[in-house]
Scaffold this active site. Sequence first.
Site, mmCIF file in Angstrom:
data_model
loop_
_atom_site.group_PDB
_atom_site.id
_atom_site.type_symbol
_atom_site.label_atom_id
_atom_site.label_comp_id
_atom_site.label_asym_id
_atom_site.label_seq_id
_atom_site.Cartn_x
_atom_site.Cartn_y
_atom_site.Cartn_z
ATOM 1 N N ASP A 1 0.857 -1.171 0.000
ATOM 2 C CA ASP A 1 0.000 0.000 0.000
ATOM 3 C C ASP A 1 0.906 1.238 0.000
ATOM 4 O O ASP A 1 2.090 1.167 0.374
ATOM 5 C CB ASP A 1 -0.882 -0.035 1.254
ATOM 6 C CG ASP A 1 -1.644 1.251 1.477
ATOM 7 O OD1 ASP A 1 -2.311 1.714 0.528
ATOM 8 O OD2 ASP A 1 -1.553 1.802 2.591
ATOM 9 N N MET A 2 0.349 2.379 -0.373
ATOM 10 C CA MET A 2 1.170 3.591 -0.425
ATOM 11 C C MET A 2 0.907 4.527 0.755
ATOM 12 O O MET A 2 1.735 4.679 1.639
ATOM 13 C CB MET A 2 0.956 4.306 -1.763
ATOM 14 C CG MET A 2 1.568 3.536 -2.935
ATOM 15 S SD MET A 2 1.336 4.331 -4.535
ATOM 16 C CE MET A 2 2.086 5.923 -4.238
ATOM 17 N N ASP A 3 -0.262 5.156 0.777
ATOM 18 C CA ASP A 3 -0.542 6.144 1.830
ATOM 19 C C ASP A 3 -0.650 5.476 3.190
ATOM 20 O O ASP A 3 -1.415 4.526 3.371
ATOM 21 C CB ASP A 3 -1.828 6.906 1.501
ATOM 22 C CG ASP A 3 -1.672 7.768 0.260
ATOM 23 O OD1 ASP A 3 -1.072 8.841 0.371
ATOM 24 O OD2 ASP A 3 -2.126 7.343 -0.814
ATOM 25 N N THR B 1 -2.371 0.210 -4.475
ATOM 26 C CA THR B 1 -2.852 1.466 -3.915
ATOM 27 C C THR B 1 -4.276 1.807 -4.329
ATOM 28 O O THR B 1 -4.759 1.341 -5.364
ATOM 29 C CB THR B 1 -1.903 2.616 -4.329
ATOM 30 O OG1 THR B 1 -2.367 3.853 -3.792
ATOM 31 C CG2 THR B 1 -1.813 2.743 -5.849
ATOM 32 N N GLY B 2 -4.918 2.617 -3.525
ATOM 33 C CA GLY B 2 -6.205 3.166 -3.900
ATOM 34 C C GLY B 2 -6.071 4.376 -4.801
ATOM 35 O O GLY B 2 -7.049 4.859 -5.370
ATOM 36 N N LYS C 1 -7.941 -4.977 -3.608
ATOM 37 C CA LYS C 1 -6.502 -5.207 -3.746
ATOM 38 C C LYS C 1 -6.185 -6.705 -3.734
ATOM 39 O O LYS C 1 -5.230 -7.148 -4.375
ATOM 40 C CB LYS C 1 -5.749 -4.485 -2.631
ATOM 41 C CG LYS C 1 -5.799 -2.959 -2.741
ATOM 42 C CD LYS C 1 -4.955 -2.320 -1.655
ATOM 43 C CE LYS C 1 -5.027 -0.804 -1.734
ATOM 44 N NZ LYS C 1 -4.179 -0.157 -0.714
ATOM 45 N N ASP D 1 -2.512 -0.467 5.874
ATOM 46 C CA ASP D 1 -2.932 0.183 7.119
ATOM 47 C C ASP D 1 -4.437 0.418 7.225
ATOM 48 O O ASP D 1 -4.922 0.806 8.284
ATOM 49 C CB ASP D 1 -2.213 1.535 7.277
ATOM 50 C CG ASP D 1 -2.716 2.584 6.286
ATOM 51 O OD1 ASP D 1 -3.070 3.697 6.705
ATOM 52 O OD2 ASP D 1 -2.761 2.291 5.071
ATOM 53 N N SER D 2 -5.188 0.199 6.142
ATOM 54 C CA SER D 2 -6.607 0.559 6.152
ATOM 55 C C SER D 2 -7.483 -0.588 5.665
ATOM 56 O O SER D 2 -6.986 -1.634 5.242
ATOM 57 C CB SER D 2 -6.835 1.799 5.276
ATOM 58 O OG SER D 2 -6.132 2.916 5.802
ATOM 59 N N ASN E 1 -9.129 -0.938 3.015
ATOM 60 C CA ASN E 1 -8.955 -1.352 1.624
ATOM 61 C C ASN E 1 -7.758 -2.275 1.444
ATOM 62 O O ASN E 1 -7.534 -2.816 0.362
ATOM 63 C CB ASN E 1 -8.878 -0.144 0.678
ATOM 64 C CG ASN E 1 -7.678 0.752 0.925
ATOM 65 O OD1 ASN E 1 -6.940 0.595 1.899
ATOM 66 N ND2 ASN E 1 -7.487 1.724 0.044
#
Length: 247
Positions: free
Chosen positions: A9-11, A43-44, A172, A195-196, A198
């Site tokens: 994941d990115m953010d 990523t989203g 994902k 972390d989330s 998604n």
Amino acid sequence: MKYKLLALDMDGTLLTDEQQISAETEKWIRKAAAAGVHVCLSTGRGYNEAVPYGDQLDLGTPMITVNGSEIWKSPHELYQRKLFDKALISTMYNIAREKKTWFWAYAVEGSYNETNWTPDLLDRNHWMKFGYFTEDDEVRGEILSQLQQIGGLEITNSSPHNLEINPAGISKATGIRTVCELLGIEMSEVVAVGDSLNDLAAIEAAGLGVAMGNAQDTVKEKADVVTSSNNEDGIALIIRDYIFQEV
């Protein structure tokens, strides 16, 4: 090596709160890639917001954007894309107006929110994701309830204050499964980090599911491992301790 794909994941995961990849994290990602591990951004974000980071890391591996609605065979070669029924986008837009809530939407043609939305966009564009943001828990709960009654939606979040919606069955996790097929590896050989909500399906499906130290509690509870936060090189620690040490 036991693990052959590192899905990031990115953010809140790859990126610090300053939206940067730390030098330590970049060093360990490059070390993993040099050892033959496929490093996949998952990523989203939309493509244009994600690909500069893939280029920074010199990644030539597949990339997952818009929560799985797009899968790239390499950072610059699209493999597949899943679009929304435009009627669903219209319904979700009307909910945002009704609730007076900030919204955003990703289309093939770009990203949009109430600052650049015009009526003609709905039919003209090809839509992949819709989102809402509000710090009002009650309003967010009401929106969630309405969305759940519609059907045909995959509902997650990328922070406790938002809702992210993709076409049903798109996540994902489905993106990573497709990437595995492209690379000829198994989900048991995947390390998925996030972390989330998604990220949750991917974390549960991977051989090693990792929650960041700053992750939402639900994600931490479901993960195999909880690492340090995005500001404390949590990814670097996982690469060092699990990919190279093969714990």
